[in-house]
Design a protein around this motif. Structure first.
Motif, PDB file in Angstrom:
ATOM      1  N   GLY A 120       0.854  -1.178   0.000  1.00  0.00           N
ATOM      2  CA  GLY A 120       0.000   0.000   0.000  1.00  0.00           C
ATOM      3  C   GLY A 120       0.893   1.232   0.000  1.00  0.00           C
ATOM      4  O   GLY A 120       2.125   1.132  -0.021  1.00  0.00           O
ATOM      5  N   ASN A 121       0.274   2.413   0.015  1.00  0.00           N
ATOM      6  CA  ASN A 121       1.071   3.639   0.087  1.00  0.00           C
ATOM      7  C   ASN A 121       1.455   3.857   1.548  1.00  0.00           C
ATOM      8  O   ASN A 121       0.977   4.768   2.224  1.00  0.00           O
ATOM      9  N   ASN A 122       2.352   3.009   2.021  1.00  0.00           N
ATOM     10  CA  ASN A 122       2.585   2.805   3.439  1.00  0.00           C
ATOM     11  C   ASN A 122       3.287   3.944   4.163  1.00  0.00           C
ATOM     12  O   ASN A 122       3.416   3.915   5.389  1.00  0.00           O
ATOM     13  N   LYS A 123       3.748   4.966   3.454  1.00  0.00           N
ATOM     14  CA  LYS A 123       4.326   6.131   4.118  1.00  0.00           C
ATOM     15  C   LYS A 123       3.243   7.058   4.662  1.00  0.00           C
ATOM     16  O   LYS A 123       3.522   7.921   5.502  1.00  0.00           O
ATOM     17  N   PHE A 124       2.037   6.905   4.185  1.00  0.00           N
ATOM     18  CA  PHE A 124       0.978   7.869   4.468  1.00  0.00           C
ATOM     19  C   PHE A 124       0.059   7.379   5.589  1.00  0.00           C
ATOM     20  O   PHE A 124      -0.504   6.289   5.514  1.00  0.00           O
ATOM     21  N   ILE A 125      -0.086   8.211   6.602  1.00  0.00           N
ATOM     22  CA  ILE A 125      -1.019   7.912   7.671  1.00  0.00           C
ATOM     23  C   ILE A 125      -2.439   7.893   7.097  1.00  0.00           C
ATOM     24  O   ILE A 125      -2.862   8.818   6.413  1.00  0.00           O
ATOM     25  N   GLY A 126      -3.147   6.812   7.361  1.00  0.00           N
ATOM     26  CA  GLY A 126      -4.508   6.660   6.850  1.00  0.00           C
ATOM     27  C   GLY A 126      -4.607   5.831   5.587  1.00  0.00           C
ATOM     28  O   GLY A 126      -5.722   5.516   5.138  1.00  0.00           O
ATOM     29  N   ALA A 127      -3.462   5.454   5.002  1.00  0.00           N
ATOM     30  CA  ALA A 127      -3.494   4.641   3.781  1.00  0.00           C
ATOM     31  C   ALA A 127      -3.949   3.219   4.087  1.00  0.00           C
ATOM     32  O   ALA A 127      -3.844   2.732   5.212  1.00  0.00           O
ATOM     33  N   THR A 128      -4.458   2.544   3.060  1.00  0.00           N
ATOM     34  CA  THR A 128      -4.776   1.127   3.174  1.00  0.00           C
ATOM     35  C   THR A 128      -3.479   0.334   3.164  1.00  0.00           C
ATOM     36  O   THR A 128      -2.677   0.466   2.237  1.00  0.00           O
ATOM     37  N   ALA A 153      -1.829   1.991  -6.715  1.00  0.00           N
ATOM     38  CA  ALA A 153      -1.505   3.054  -7.673  1.00  0.00           C
ATOM     39  C   ALA A 153      -2.349   4.294  -7.408  1.00  0.00           C
ATOM     40  O   ALA A 153      -1.843   5.425  -7.421  1.00  0.00           O
ATOM     41  N   LYS A 154      -3.611   4.114  -7.147  1.00  0.00           N
ATOM     42  CA  LYS A 154      -4.500   5.273  -6.917  1.00  0.00           C
ATOM     43  C   LYS A 154      -4.127   6.007  -5.634  1.00  0.00           C
ATOM     44  O   LYS A 154      -4.159   7.246  -5.583  1.00  0.00           O
ATOM     45  N   GLU A 155      -3.762   5.254  -4.580  1.00  0.00           N
ATOM     46  CA  GLU A 155      -3.405   5.921  -3.324  1.00  0.00           C
ATOM     47  C   GLU A 155      -2.043   6.607  -3.408  1.00  0.00           C
ATOM     48  O   GLU A 155      -1.749   7.504  -2.606  1.00  0.00           O
ATOM     49  N   VAL A 156      -1.217   6.203  -4.352  1.00  0.00           N
ATOM     50  CA  VAL A 156       0.032   6.931  -4.613  1.00  0.00           C
ATOM     51  C   VAL A 156      -0.244   8.161  -5.469  1.00  0.00           C
ATOM     52  O   VAL A 156       0.262   9.260  -5.198  1.00  0.00           O
ATOM     53  N   GLY A 374       1.425  17.360 -17.089  1.00  0.00           N
ATOM     54  CA  GLY A 374       1.395  18.672 -16.467  1.00  0.00           C
ATOM     55  C   GLY A 374       1.597  18.636 -14.966  1.00  0.00           C
ATOM     56  O   GLY A 374       2.100  17.650 -14.400  1.00  0.00           O
ATOM     57  N   LEU A 375       1.182  19.724 -14.312  1.00  0.00           N
ATOM     58  CA  LEU A 375       1.354  19.843 -12.864  1.00  0.00           C
ATOM     59  C   LEU A 375       0.747  18.654 -12.133  1.00  0.00           C
ATOM     60  O   LEU A 375      -0.380  18.239 -12.446  1.00  0.00           O
ATOM     61  N   PRO A 376       1.458  18.116 -11.137  1.00  0.00           N
ATOM     62  CA  PRO A 376       0.868  17.030 -10.352  1.00  0.00           C
ATOM     63  C   PRO A 376      -0.499  17.371  -9.777  1.00  0.00           C
ATOM     64  O   PRO A 376      -1.388  16.510  -9.711  1.00  0.00           O
ATOM     65  N   SER A 377      -0.707  18.619  -9.381  1.00  0.00           N
ATOM     66  CA  SER A 377      -1.990  19.012  -8.781  1.00  0.00           C
ATOM     67  C   SER A 377      -3.135  19.004  -9.787  1.00  0.00           C
ATOM     68  O   SER A 377      -4.308  19.036  -9.399  1.00  0.00           O
ATOM     69  N   LYS A 378      -2.827  18.976 -11.092  1.00  0.00           N
ATOM     70  CA  LYS A 378      -3.867  18.990 -12.116  1.00  0.00           C
ATOM     71  C   LYS A 378      -4.181  17.589 -12.637  1.00  0.00           C
ATOM     72  O   LYS A 378      -5.005  17.432 -13.536  1.00  0.00           O
ATOM     73  N   ARG A 379      -3.509  16.585 -12.094  1.00  0.00           N
ATOM     74  CA  ARG A 379      -3.720  15.232 -12.589  1.00  0.00           C
ATOM     75  C   ARG A 379      -4.978  14.609 -11.988  1.00  0.00           C
ATOM     76  O   ARG A 379      -5.518  15.087 -10.992  1.00  0.00           O
ATOM     77  N   LYS A 380      -5.421  13.536 -12.586  1.00  0.00           N
ATOM     78  CA  LYS A 380      -6.745  12.962 -12.333  1.00  0.00           C
ATOM     79  C   LYS A 380      -7.037  12.702 -10.851  1.00  0.00           C
ATOM     80  O   LYS A 380      -8.129  13.015 -10.362  1.00  0.00           O
ATOM     81  N   TYR A 381      -6.090  12.125 -10.140  1.00  0.00           N
ATOM     82  CA  TYR A 381      -6.367  11.711  -8.763  1.00  0.00           C
ATOM     83  C   TYR A 381      -5.790  12.653  -7.715  1.00  0.00           C
ATOM     84  O   TYR A 381      -5.955  12.402  -6.515  1.00  0.00           O
ATOM     85  N   LEU A 387      -9.722   8.790  -1.366  1.00  0.00           N
ATOM     86  CA  LEU A 387      -9.180   7.512  -1.835  1.00  0.00           C
ATOM     87  C   LEU A 387      -8.157   6.924  -0.867  1.00  0.00           C
ATOM     88  O   LEU A 387      -7.804   5.753  -0.969  1.00  0.00           O
ATOM     89  N   LEU A 388      -7.639   7.753   0.052  1.00  0.00           N
ATOM     90  CA  LEU A 388      -6.673   7.257   1.030  1.00  0.00           C
ATOM     91  C   LEU A 388      -7.428   6.437   2.072  1.00  0.00           C
ATOM     92  O   LEU A 388      -8.212   6.970   2.856  1.00  0.00           O
ATOM     93  N   GLY A 389      -7.227   5.135   2.031  1.00  0.00           N
ATOM     94  CA  GLY A 389      -8.001   4.267   2.903  1.00  0.00           C
ATOM     95  C   GLY A 389      -9.445   4.149   2.478  1.00  0.00           C
ATOM     96  O   GLY A 389     -10.348   3.991   3.315  1.00  0.00           O
ATOM     97  N   ALA A 390      -9.695   4.210   1.173  1.00  0.00           N
ATOM     98  CA  ALA A 390     -11.069   4.140   0.664  1.00  0.00           C
ATOM     99  C   ALA A 390     -11.714   2.799   1.029  1.00  0.00           C
ATOM    100  O   ALA A 390     -11.035   1.765   1.084  1.00  0.00           O
ATOM    101  N   PRO A 391     -13.022   2.783   1.277  1.00  0.00           N
ATOM    102  CA  PRO A 391     -13.707   1.533   1.657  1.00  0.00           C
ATOM    103  C   PRO A 391     -13.462   0.393   0.669  1.00  0.00           C
ATOM    104  O   PRO A 391     -13.290  -0.757   1.071  1.00  0.00           O
TER     105      PRO A 391
END
Length: 822
Positions: A120-128, A153-156, A374-381, A387-391
């Motif tokens: 999982g995206n294990n560096k992030f608090i709240g990730a699955t 991939a989505k949580e990253v 483009g800018l990371p902030s403009k990307r889809k996710y 999505l961080l820890g999504a059901p």
């Protein structure tokens, strides 16, 4: 031995010949050529550098044309482990804009950011957080691996990050290795099957429209090659297998990975027959790039190029010439760039090799869409925090937990349990998220994490409590196994404390071979007439015969991750008594019958495991396991007369001083230090500075430790040779209250012995020797297999003492001031 002499013995015809997964695109290659022709040597070398987040700024990315940035397992954005998703996205924007800034003559080449999203995206608090690979291997479910890759991939992506250092394709052959849990299996069959699925889940399917599209990131197969086969399981050690065995055991999973279009491959820390992988032209260039058709780039591991003879962190032409494309040079990257430029200018590194490395890096950046997204902030996710820890991701992880559990013993069919029962839940792993998630969780080793670091996650006890309460039963948490009302059944959750990489290396696979703490807990419950289900948390199979004997049922739960509720799903029936989830897990590692079976693998001859590869009971089975032999037959190579020196004024080896209160811990890098209630100054015994003086004011509880926040060492051999902890002490002011000698237990302290009565027998300002039998500490739960602090002094009362010559002294047990029986 020269490299050429070693390579003369190699036979490249043993390796399969493969074509690149993606047919060469003439237009793309022409674009890359045009870009390379515009680049200065400085810009080219900059693209070959991956700097660590602690030692790099966006301004550096612009100035030095850096190709990549990463964060290590133990570092955080702006040194904040609670950095928000929006903080990460903003920083990714800053890096991107810096890399695309052409105002000072730079070229617009987007930076790429790498992260260890390994379960999982294990560096992030709240990730699955999914089960570690060893558990997924037991699940034997390739389709599930694909789903985990897609969800990861989505949580990253939501953080604006485009690259993960996963999957690990190691095949662990010696369970003493500290990275065994990162391996799907001891056999390459499962690893090869999973490599394709995880890579396609992360990247999308090669040569289809969804390959590296907005829903995917690019991945890294690691660590090329042989990391799981080192001698004695020593991390970063020497793999001594033949070339045929290297291919069969360790390279086999890379063939489908390359066919699946993996875009980066990480070179391994280890050696193969004495030669470092980072410097092996044969394995990096001749085999991987040429014979196997890999056309992505090879990235180095954490400063590993420096281990090549003649190299340093900031200079390694040998690795460049061997075929390493991107250097994880961490801190010394500025000097590395300068030295590499000079080496090219002096003809030590051919410019053609530089151009090949840059071409490969640019090829991956173009393929992965970094030039177009483009800018990371403009990307889809980006910034989609929901999505961080999504059901839907947690549901996948919960399924993975259920399917990874392996039932090793179920005498008299104790399992499944009725949820309408009085259930005692014991053991230090029952409500311990740090223990159940293991290493590579938020921080590098996974130590020190607390339950609040896992919002939305469930401990194993949480899951049991949910199931039992819903059915009208009663679940009571009691880590030490005590109870007021006798339960119908006890579930004891116990196992290894978290670790990562070499910190987890063991000398023996015998679990708690000296303290037997958890076995004693289970035996205590059994002596009271209570049926016991053991749930064992571990990153590898271990010799646990005593614990299995004491248990009616025994479950290998590995390191299940954030969704501990998945364990209860399988242990209990539903309210109506029906089985909703049976055990599906089957061992992907052989389980040892004897402590001496440190190397035990499928197809070995002879092969005599306790539980064979592929074993796993279900509720349909009716099998009773007899009593197991509990004699520990593993023979240590123990030093007979050499003390283990911990402190002679200065802390020795990788240990350092820490001062600690209940609110604060300070690393002390100078001869003196102070914290509320405790100060430390330099003192003398025989020579200047060979002692320390500690002064407690009595205002609060405070401790002086010889410890480390990151280092662990297996010191269990000093129990074998009947050592004692010995130290010289000079009392300047008698302790007003207790003065306790302790040792480290992970991030905490345990095994406390009050030496105040002994000290009060000594004359003030004179030196005396104090010694404590190490077995006394083991009996109180200290695990010498992974020592975190071999010496601690604690008090809440006023005292002043000088200490010198702290060591483990062999054969000093019988003369110790404090000694204990077996």
């Amino acid at each position: 031995m020269s490299c050429s002499a070693a390579f003369a013995k190699n036979d490249i015809t043993l390796w399969p010949k493969q074509k690149p997964a993606i047919e060469k695109n003439a237009s793309l290659e022409a674009d890359i050529t045009r870009l390379i022709n515009k680049m200065s040597l400085e810009q080219k070398v900059g693209q070959m550098v991956q700097a660590e987040i602690t030692w790099v700024t966006p301004q550096d990315v612009k100035k030095y044309h850096l190709g990549s940035v990463l964060n290590g397992g133990g570092t955080f954005l702006h040194n904040d482990r609670n950095a928000s998703v929006s903080d990460w996205v903003s920083f990714m924007d800053e890096l991107y804009l810096a890399s695309m800034d052409t105002s000072a003559g730079g070229l617009a080449i987007p930076v790429t950011y790498g992260i260890d999203a390994v379960h999982g995206n294990n560096k992030f608090i709240g990730a699955t957080l999914y089960p570690h690979n060893i558990g997924l291997g037991a699940a034997h479910n390739p389709a599930l691996i694909h789903k985990i890759g897609e969800a990861t991939a989505k949580e990253v992506l939501l953080a604006g990050i485009d690259w993960t250092f996963a999957p690990t394709l190691a095949v662990a052959r010696d369970d003493r290795w500290g990275r065994t849990y990162e391996s799907y299996s001891e056999d390459s069959e499962i690893v090869a099957l999973y490599s394709k699925e995880m890579i396609e889940g992360l990247q999308g399917k090669v040569n289809t429209p969804n390959f590296l599209d907005d829903d995917h990131i690019y991945s890294t197969a690691k660590h090329w090659v042989g990391d799981g086969g080192t001698y004695q399981g020593i991390d970063q050690g020497d793999n001594r297998e033949t070339e045929k065995d290297l291919i069969k055991n360790h390279a086999a999973a890379y063939f489908p990975a390359i066919k699946a279009g993996v875009q980066s491959i990480m070179a391994s820390h280890n050696m193969w027959n004495g030669l470092r992988l980072h410097g092996s032209k044969y394995l990096l260039t001749d085999v991987l790039k040429t014979r196997l058709g890999f056309d992505g780039f090879i990235v180095g591991d954490w400063n590993s190029h420096s281990k090549i003879p003649g190299c340093t962190n900031d200079s390694c032409p040998q690795a460049v010439n061997a075929g390493l494309d991107m250097f994880m040079v961490v801190e010394d990257w500025k000097a590395f760039i300068g030295n590499t430029i000079e080496q090219v200018e002096n003809g030590i590194i051919p410019i053609e090799r530089i151009d090949d490395a840059v071409r490969r890096i640019l090829r991956v950046k173009i393929r992965s869409g970094l030039f177009n997204k483009g800018l990371p902030s403009k990307r889809k996710y980006a910034n989609q925090k929901q999505l961080l820890g999504a059901p839907e991701h947690k549901a996948i992880a919960r399924q993975a937990v259920r399917e990874s559990l392996v039932l090793l013993k179920n005498n008299n069919n104790l399992l499944p349990l009725s949820p309408n029962s009085k259930v005692l839940v014991a053991g230090d792993g029952a409500d311990n998220m740090s223990k159940q998630t293991g290493g590579w969780t938020i921080n590098w080793t996974g130590e020190g994490n607390v339950k609040s670091d896992f919002p939305g996650g469930t401990s194993i006890f949480d899951g049991i409590e949910q199931v039992v309460n819903k059915a009208g039963g009663k679940a009571v948490l009691s880590p030490d196994g005590s109870f007021d009302e006798k339960p119908d059944v006890a579930i004891v959750v116990f196992g290894e404390n978290p670790y990562a990489e070499w910190i987890g290396d063991l000398k023996s696979i015998a679990y708690q071979a000296h303290s037997h703490r958890d076995a004693k807990l289970i035996e205590s419950l059994k002596s009271k007439g209570i049926k016991v289900v053991s749930v064992f948390l571990s990153g590898r199979p271990l010799w646990v015969n005593r614990e299995i004997n004491a248990s009616d049922s025994f479950v290998a739960a590995w390191l299940p991750g954030s969704e501990g509720v998945g364990v209860a799903d399988v242990l209990f029936t539903n309210k109506k008594g029906n089985i909703e989830y049976d055990f599906k897990g089957k061992l992907s590692f052989s389980w040892p019958k004897y402590a001496s079976q440190v190397v035990l693998n499928r197809f070995d001859k002879p092969y005599d495991p306790l539980f064979a590869y592929g074993f796993g009971l279900t509720y349909k089975d009716n099998v009773n396991l007899g009593k197991l032999n509990t004699h520990n037959d593993f023979v240590f190579e123990v030093p007979t007369n050499t003390p283990y020196v911990i402190m002679q004024g200065r802390a020795k080896g990788d240990w350092n001083y820490q001062l600690q209160t209940e609110q604060e811990t300070k690393d002390i890098q100078t001869p003196v230090g102070k914290i509320q209630g405790l100060s430390m100054i330099e003192a003398d015994k025989e020579i200047q500075g060979d002692a320390k003086e500690f002064t407690w004011t009595g205002s609060n509880h405070a401790s002086a430790l010889i410890s480390s926040t990151w280092y662990r060492e297996d010191l269990s051999q000093y129990l074998i040779n009947k050592s004692a902890l010995t130290f010289d002490v000079r009392v300047e002011a008698y302790p007003e209250k207790t003065l306790n000698v302790q040792m480290g237990c992970g991030k905490s302290k345990c095994g406390s012995f009050d030496i105040a009565p002994i000290l009060k027998e000594f004359k003030l300002s004179t030196w005396h020797k104090v010694s404590i039998d190490l077995l006394c500490f083991a009996n109180k739960g200290v695990e010498f297999e992974r020592s975190s602090a071999p010496f601690v002094l604690s008090s809440e009362g006023a005292a002043k003492v000088r200490v010198a010559n702290v060591q483990f002294e062999p054969k000093a047990k019988e003369t110790a001031n404090i000694k204990c029986g077996e």
